[in-house]
Design an enzyme around this catalytic site. Sequence first.
Site, PDB file in Angstrom:
ATOM      1  N   HIS A  65       0.761  -1.135  -0.149  1.00 30.01           N
ATOM      2  CA  HIS A  65      -0.107  -0.064   0.071  1.00 30.01           C
ATOM      3  C   HIS A  65       0.386   1.163   0.001  1.00 30.01           C
ATOM      4  O   HIS A  65       0.252   1.914  -0.114  1.00 30.01           O
ATOM      5  CB  HIS A  65      -1.054  -0.142   1.299  1.00 30.01           C
ATOM      6  CG  HIS A  65      -1.587  -1.353   1.670  1.00 30.01           C
ATOM      7  ND1 HIS A  65      -2.269  -2.260   0.396  1.00 30.01           N
ATOM      8  CD2 HIS A  65      -1.211  -1.960   2.193  1.00 30.01           C
ATOM      9  CE1 HIS A  65      -2.676  -2.965   1.125  1.00 30.01           C
ATOM     10  NE2 HIS A  65      -2.024  -3.409   2.113  1.00 30.01           N
ATOM     11  N   ASP A 109       7.773  -0.384  -9.046  1.00 30.34           N
ATOM     12  CA  ASP A 109       8.745  -0.172 -10.094  1.00 30.34           C
ATOM     13  C   ASP A 109       9.546  -1.447  -9.972  1.00 30.34           C
ATOM     14  O   ASP A 109       9.802  -1.649 -11.492  1.00 30.34           O
ATOM     15  CB  ASP A 109       9.393   1.120  -9.488  1.00 30.34           C
ATOM     16  CG  ASP A 109       8.545   2.383  -9.991  1.00 30.34           C
ATOM     17  OD1 ASP A 109       7.596   2.496 -10.673  1.00 30.34           O
ATOM     18  OD2 ASP A 109       9.506   2.799  -9.320  1.00 30.34           O
ATOM     19  N   GLU A 128       0.499 -11.734  -7.185  1.00 33.05           N
ATOM     20  CA  GLU A 128      -0.048 -10.849  -5.794  1.00 33.05           C
ATOM     21  C   GLU A 128      -0.283 -11.707  -4.614  1.00 33.05           C
ATOM     22  O   GLU A 128      -1.890 -12.326  -4.903  1.00 33.05           O
ATOM     23  CB  GLU A 128      -0.086  -9.572  -5.624  1.00 33.05           C
ATOM     24  CG  GLU A 128      -0.469  -8.974  -4.352  1.00 33.05           C
ATOM     25  CD  GLU A 128      -1.197  -7.607  -4.961  1.00 33.05           C
ATOM     26  OE1 GLU A 128      -1.275  -7.241  -5.957  1.00 33.05           O
ATOM     27  OE2 GLU A 128      -1.284  -7.035  -4.103  1.00 33.05           O
ATOM     28  N   LEU A 174      -2.954 -13.397   2.389  1.00 30.55           N
ATOM     29  CA  LEU A 174      -3.615 -14.016   3.184  1.00 30.55           C
ATOM     30  C   LEU A 174      -5.217 -13.559   4.035  1.00 30.55           C
ATOM     31  O   LEU A 174      -5.963 -14.650   3.961  1.00 30.55           O
ATOM     32  CB  LEU A 174      -2.882 -14.348   4.851  1.00 30.55           C
ATOM     33  CG  LEU A 174      -1.132 -14.963   4.651  1.00 30.55           C
ATOM     34  CD1 LEU A 174      -0.786 -14.272   5.616  1.00 30.55           C
ATOM     35  CD2 LEU A 174      -1.759 -16.255   4.100  1.00 30.55           C
ATOM     36  N   SER A 175      -5.577 -11.837   4.054  1.00 32.96           N
ATOM     37  CA  SER A 175      -6.867 -11.640   4.033  1.00 32.96           C
ATOM     38  C   SER A 175      -6.918 -11.234   3.170  1.00 32.96           C
ATOM     39  O   SER A 175      -6.984 -10.456   2.500  1.00 32.96           O
ATOM     40  CB  SER A 175      -6.934 -10.709   5.520  1.00 32.96           C
ATOM     41  OG  SER A 175      -6.197 -10.090   5.217  1.00 32.96           O
ATOM     42  N   ARG A 202     -10.409  -5.201   5.068  1.00 35.99           N
ATOM     43  CA  ARG A 202      -9.901  -4.133   5.958  1.00 35.99           C
ATOM     44  C   ARG A 202     -10.464  -2.709   5.839  1.00 35.99           C
ATOM     45  O   ARG A 202     -10.687  -2.273   5.002  1.00 35.99           O
ATOM     46  CB  ARG A 202      -8.989  -4.892   6.059  1.00 35.99           C
ATOM     47  CG  ARG A 202      -8.701  -6.465   5.835  1.00 35.99           C
ATOM     48  CD  ARG A 202      -7.158  -7.343   6.232  1.00 35.99           C
ATOM     49  NE  ARG A 202      -6.339  -6.851   7.747  1.00 35.99           N
ATOM     50  CZ  ARG A 202      -5.103  -6.971   7.478  1.00 35.99           C
ATOM     51  NH1 ARG A 202      -4.368  -7.515   6.946  1.00 35.99           N
ATOM     52  NH2 ARG A 202      -4.769  -6.054   8.835  1.00 35.99           N
ATOM     53  N   ARG A 262      -6.018   0.212   3.586  1.00 30.70           N
ATOM     54  CA  ARG A 262      -5.702  -1.402   2.886  1.00 30.70           C
ATOM     55  C   ARG A 262      -5.840  -2.083   0.949  1.00 30.70           C
ATOM     56  O   ARG A 262      -5.708  -2.961   0.998  1.00 30.70           O
ATOM     57  CB  ARG A 262      -5.781  -2.834   3.757  1.00 30.70           C
ATOM     58  CG  ARG A 262      -4.708  -2.251   5.307  1.00 30.70           C
ATOM     59  CD  ARG A 262      -4.221  -3.856   5.228  1.00 30.70           C
ATOM     60  NE  ARG A 262      -4.529  -4.057   7.051  1.00 30.70           N
ATOM     61  CZ  ARG A 262      -3.453  -3.032   7.464  1.00 30.70           C
ATOM     62  NH1 ARG A 262      -2.125  -3.138   7.238  1.00 30.70           N
ATOM     63  NH2 ARG A 262      -2.951  -2.929   8.993  1.00 30.70           N
TER      64      ARG A 262
END
Lengths: 152, 152, 152, 152, 152, 152, 152, 152, 152, 152, 152, 152
Positions: free
Chosen positions: I80, I87, I98, I101-102, I107, I111
Amino acid sequence: MNTIYILNGPNLNLLGTREPEIYGKTTLADIEQMCQDFGASRALAIQFLQTNHEGQLVDWIQEAAQKAQGLLINPAAYSHTSLAVRDALSACQIPVVEVHLSNIHRREPFRHLSYVSQVATGIICGFGADGYLLGLQALLCLLGNERGPRRS
Amino acid sequence: MNTIYILNGPNLNLLGTREPEIYGKTTLADIEQMCQDFGASRALAIQFLQTNHEGQLVDWIQEAAQKAQGLLINPAAYSHTSLAVRDALSACQIPVVEVHLSNIHRREPFRHLSYVSQVATGIICGFGADGYLLGLQALLCLLGNERGPRRS
Amino acid sequence: MNTIYILNGPNLNLLGTREPEIYGKTTLADIEQMCQDFGASRALAIQFLQTNHEGQLVDWIQEAAQKAQGLLINPAAYSHTSLAVRDALSACQIPVVEVHLSNIHRREPFRHLSYVSQVATGIICGFGADGYLLGLQALLCLLGNERGPRRS
Amino acid sequence: MNTIYILNGPNLNLLGTREPEIYGKTTLADIEQMCQDFGASRALAIQFLQTNHEGQLVDWIQEAAQKAQGLLINPAAYSHTSLAVRDALSACQIPVVEVHLSNIHRREPFRHLSYVSQVATGIICGFGADGYLLGLQALLCLLGNERGPRRS
Amino acid sequence: MNTIYILNGPNLNLLGTREPEIYGKTTLADIEQMCQDFGASRALAIQFLQTNHEGQLVDWIQEAAQKAQGLLINPAAYSHTSLAVRDALSACQIPVVEVHLSNIHRREPFRHLSYVSQVATGIICGFGADGYLLGLQALLCLLGNERGPRRS
Amino acid sequence: MNTIYILNGPNLNLLGTREPEIYGKTTLADIEQMCQDFGASRALAIQFLQTNHEGQLVDWIQEAAQKAQGLLINPAAYSHTSLAVRDALSACQIPVVEVHLSNIHRREPFRHLSYVSQVATGIICGFGADGYLLGLQALLCLLGNERGPRRS
Amino acid sequence: MNTIYILNGPNLNLLGTREPEIYGKTTLADIEQMCQDFGASRALAIQFLQTNHEGQLVDWIQEAAQKAQGLLINPAAYSHTSLAVRDALSACQIPVVEVHLSNIHRREPFRHLSYVSQVATGIICGFGADGYLLGLQALLCLLGNERGPRRS
Amino acid sequence: MNTIYILNGPNLNLLGTREPEIYGKTTLADIEQMCQDFGASRALAIQFLQTNHEGQLVDWIQEAAQKAQGLLINPAAYSHTSLAVRDALSACQIPVVEVHLSNIHRREPFRHLSYVSQVATGIICGFGADGYLLGLQALLCLLGNERGPRRS
Amino acid sequence: MNTIYILNGPNLNLLGTREPEIYGKTTLADIEQMCQDFGASRALAIQFLQTNHEGQLVDWIQEAAQKAQGLLINPAAYSHTSLAVRDALSACQIPVVEVHLSNIHRREPFRHLSYVSQVATGIICGFGADGYLLGLQALLCLLGNERGPRRS
Amino acid sequence: MNTIYILNGPNLNLLGTREPEIYGKTTLADIEQMCQDFGASRALAIQFLQTNHEGQLVDWIQEAAQKAQGLLINPAAYSHTSLAVRDALSACQIPVVEVHLSNIHRREPFRHLSYVSQVATGIICGFGADGYLLGLQALLCLLGNERGPRRS
Amino acid sequence: MNTIYILNGPNLNLLGTREPEIYGKTTLADIEQMCQDFGASRALAIQFLQTNHEGQLVDWIQEAAQKAQGLLINPAAYSHTSLAVRDALSACQIPVVEVHLSNIHRREPFRHLSYVSQVATGIICGFGADGYLLGLQALLCLLGNERGPRRS
Amino acid sequence: MNTIYILNGPNLNLLGTREPEIYGKTTLADIEQMCQDFGASRALAIQFLQTNHEGQLVDWIQEAAQKAQGLLINPAAYSHTSLAVRDALSACQIPVVEVHLSNIHRREPFRHLSYVSQVATGIICGFGADGYLLGLQALLCLLGNERGPRRS
């Protein structure tokens, strides 16, 4: 005997050595001395550290969470940009006091938001070097050893 | 002997009497007692006041600027909405410490901006009732009587 | 004979008594005297009032709407925060002139929006105490007694 | 004898000739006559100009800064879009009064921000053609010749 | 022999003649002289122009696109408000260097966005009058005559 | 003999080695060579460094403030996210030139704001590797050794 | 027998007495009579109050929380500006019904956000004076005495 | 016989002469010819004009309002920045058709807002040079001479 | 045999060791084991790394671009805030997956924006530790070795 | 005998059948029964409908505008996203009451704006199923049959 | 012979039948007749459809992409909310003309953004029913059958 | 045997049949076949559906919540606009996996916010048709049948 980590963020190593007519002559070493003296008077072991590296701050916060009973942090510029620091603090289960030498709300707009404030237990800002001692006192309160500054 | 005004904003009179399971049992009267005790130990005359009225806060701030050497204020909801309180504080030439019981940066977004912070000397928030004693201690530092909480 | 209410908002009672090197030495009493003199020269009955309370301003605006032919208001900080003052003015059927001593557009961003401007007939700002006399003159124009400042 | 430039921005040449049921029948020539009469009564030489061109306004402002003791400007639409006009005014060292016929804060949102207000000494808006005379009166105050509108 | 147009926007004709204690004593004529000298040393024909009129800038940009091999422009206030200038530059197929005397990112927020930067080849700002020579040097690089400032 | 630090931020070590059809074949080593040659021709000692670590940049800026007379920095991605770099530069009392290879105002919106620009003396962007030499030339001007690029 | 506080905010005392062609002829006294009649028919003790003072509203809300079983509030302009009123209501443990005479979502944008709505149990708006009776009916439902308006 | 003014804003004089592979080969002269032919076939006198100057556009709009029965305008870049053009059009009592060669909603965000659209009768965009003829046809409809494009 | 780098950002080393009642008992070592097992079953060499340092992540991404055929990254908080990581990834010519986990969209708002998502090939989030295996499977698809999870 | 359409938007058919511990056990069928009973007691013909389709809601609103004297709508999620529903309601000339079971201002921010509120006569929210009966009562008031809930 | 689909969005079926004093008496059937007549005169087969359902519009757009040579759409409220309609149009390879009866830029702010405009070939708005014929004419131009409205 | 609903939103029926050079040649039928094959290999009953209608998606989600053990949804354009879909999913008590063929964070800004992501269990995007199989695999993990893709 409680251990307190005092972590200092980027550029705080310059304190008192550059532009003393503006920022005063108190150096980070002076502040450490004040804190060590205070610790000695209250049976606190003080671990006093400074770094310019965001990742290093994260490492030390994780270490503090293991070894200390309280954490005082002046995150400086990382207050406003580091979610990594925020997340590390958020995972701590010991009390965290955020300290700023200046009143960040009277400075540039990008310093008004501190991600650290969102996870700190409490915040003290604008009292210069005295803020560190007030922060240690606050930690004593949070740890239940004392109620507010000693009254006598 | 220095005089300190301690001003409390709206709804703080409810402290400790409503929802004690959430806010604790400390009443505003308890906080006043703590402050009076601290004042007695440091030769400070404490003027402790509460109001729900914005204009009354402005009146008292003007009075404090005439009669006191320091001002501690918990503006509660008026922190976020009152430019009149901000202007009154801005015209004060004595040190001003802003105190919040809770960490306002962990609450609703509309509580993150405090107009009072823009003019206060320093800010202490998130330490509950102990914040008042830390604030008094900070005023002592600002008045030059002491350096940080007493070390011994 | 026309009656004009002149209402002054929070902290204007401090005018000229605090920080004269910045704000000048003209007090609110001086301004009232200027206004009374002008009123006397133009057959205007002047009711000159000041308060720090938002609700009091609302009360007086309602009273003015009943008893006066024109209203001059310097709402100070409430310009920017009070919808209650705005609504009271909006319900007035007499001309309303808003006056500010300083040019609010050269100050902090939160002073650039005036809710009062949205309902005032006209606005005069940035001319210091003279703004009150210009405002009274403007009311005379609006009431049709005169056209602009007297030419001879 | 003081010289005052009165500058009028785009579309003000249409005043009074188009839609008189809305904007009234006062033409820009009428306003010039009122201003010349006022100037004659106060020993002011009035230079009264209008243009639809932003660059022409900048040229005249620069000229006024050289040749005049005061400047009254109704920038019309360029109030809200022209930084060039703002910069030219900002470089002036003579007092600048901004005048608007209507209350721009009761109109479309894009008229609420005036770049000119950020550099003008003071602002008068919402009083129609009378605003020009009030503005000249204000310039007299700023030049120190008079205090507010003549009282007798 | 290459021809370079150097275009100067509104109020730059005031340079050095007003408030020399702030902006220095270098006039636009001095800058032109510096540029002509530099041009002479590098076989560049310099066309140096100034105007307060947005449309005139557009005309000259179109002319430069026909007659010149490079364009250096200090659009001053029109940097931030003129899409017409932006579009004219966008239609140019010669290299365009934008120059600002001051560092616009340290000034008011409305000067941080330059529409011209969106279409310029490169930007030089904050070096005062020297920026013009650096800009000419940059044009030489872009035209392939030289690589950076002469090393010997 | 003056010393100049040239600091390069994250990913600039990749220059010229990856996607040469897009970014060209000039490597960071080539740029260093150009700078060393220029330095040799002007009696400048060049310290040329690159890092991917934000904290390392802060360390080097502090070092440069002690040991160098001028600082040229291409902060790359940290331009847009690092208040720590900004603060370190802000504490420097030597001239600081910010250089970008590309015109950042023609790229993604998140690259339009550079925190470094808020504290740099001047900015040069969009001229590729030549920007480094122009930046060194600009430093010479700022240090008073020369006026603009050499004319002969 | 249940007690219900009905609190009315600023300028509602003007209802029906000013601009009846717009707002109708129903006065606040008429509304009180309607409410008292309804209360009498349902064994509700009605405490009906109006004030222009924000602090007074806070005082009464605190009082109602002690003495009443339900609270109906038309906060008028304070709906949109008063966090103090919001906080007072938030501390209440009795049901709170917010009533507005007009549909605030069809009015100016600054009336679309009501801080009171964030803490009220429910909201009724746009039904004129009838909204008060609907609000009392809703309180009866919330208090469990009845299910919706009587069906027979 | 009706007269129609067709006004073209900045940079439209470049049409077809620059980058024909992108914008096509149709010049503004070609468009004028198309319009004159159409006008001849419908007994419309066409006044076809182009300028890069905002103030000139305002002058011509005022002239058209006096001399023409309809106005077709392609304001180009001034669509998005000129309140002066907007105000001039707003004062017109003849129908106004805004034409854009390209679909401005598929271009840069700063071209999505057209101040002219806020006061035009109707808008036609995205049909290239044909948009002018469609716009003339639309004016014929608005003037009541015809209903839509001729059906036979 | 393909090599895959799996990079883990700040604080992920705490996984499973702190607050297991919230985050479960799976440690980062457990996840590595799962990945190594999966790699073994598919002839993938897995390089599994974790760091709290932004610059270290950049270094490893550059290394992976040289040595690996695929990259799986859980950037944690740096998702974030880090344009440097973005870059570095953008310069990679190998597929990038990418993993979070959550579900980061459930959230805190800060985020919801991931700079990494803007340059990743694909994203997998919300499946806990299983997300790593799904990510490896996705890399196999992208590398063309397999089509989706094995069907038999 | 008046006819009232009661329209229910998406997912309201799930009411009471899913997660009863959260939303209670009242089903939409129960609510219909309550409404039919109330209608029977007041000589109202109730047409009670539910759909998950936006277009179906529009169809029914158009039908209600032809066949009914009043409309009660709980648009659920379409409150916040459907301009088509808004436009259909806006074209209705019968009174429209918007009902929400929960207080939408205490829920997610994207539920705070209701397009329907901009065109409804009045709004009732936060009273659960009782809101439907209050809404029917409000319609009776709007239709002039009754004044508020029956008082006896 | 070319086929053109003309698709009409929600609530357009009400045209001319409701509030004729505002929207005129032209019904959608009248518009269809105009379009059929125009089609007959130009050898266009017109498929004229209306629906209140977003999904139905998507279905028809997909059908038109298969069966027609051009598409004219008045998406009404779905212009501003439907990405599904936008995506369907975006997948079309035939020219698309967006038509609005009113000038949407003079209406509520939420009608200023049209997702459809982002993918349409061109836009015609503000000419009432005539806009449909202008749109058909524009399609003829786009299909290459004709250049602008017939000139003779 | 578990049942999985796979729901596809608007325009996905066009997949592979339009612009194959861009989107590839995989049709929705191909994807269904892949999913059915995978289901067959894992004892999953697959219900594979597509619609352009928002309300139909809501209906099917409600049905799935009754009849299935897991839900995989590619909501396409409705991801970004439909609170009705969001609410329907939110009421589901079975695991929900959101799949997007493309990486929506690399597309237009209005595709970056997915309301569905706020309520989905997990998200997979950017892997083309393979995303469906990864999504099914993820559902198997969530249902506890398997841990990640099969390792052998």
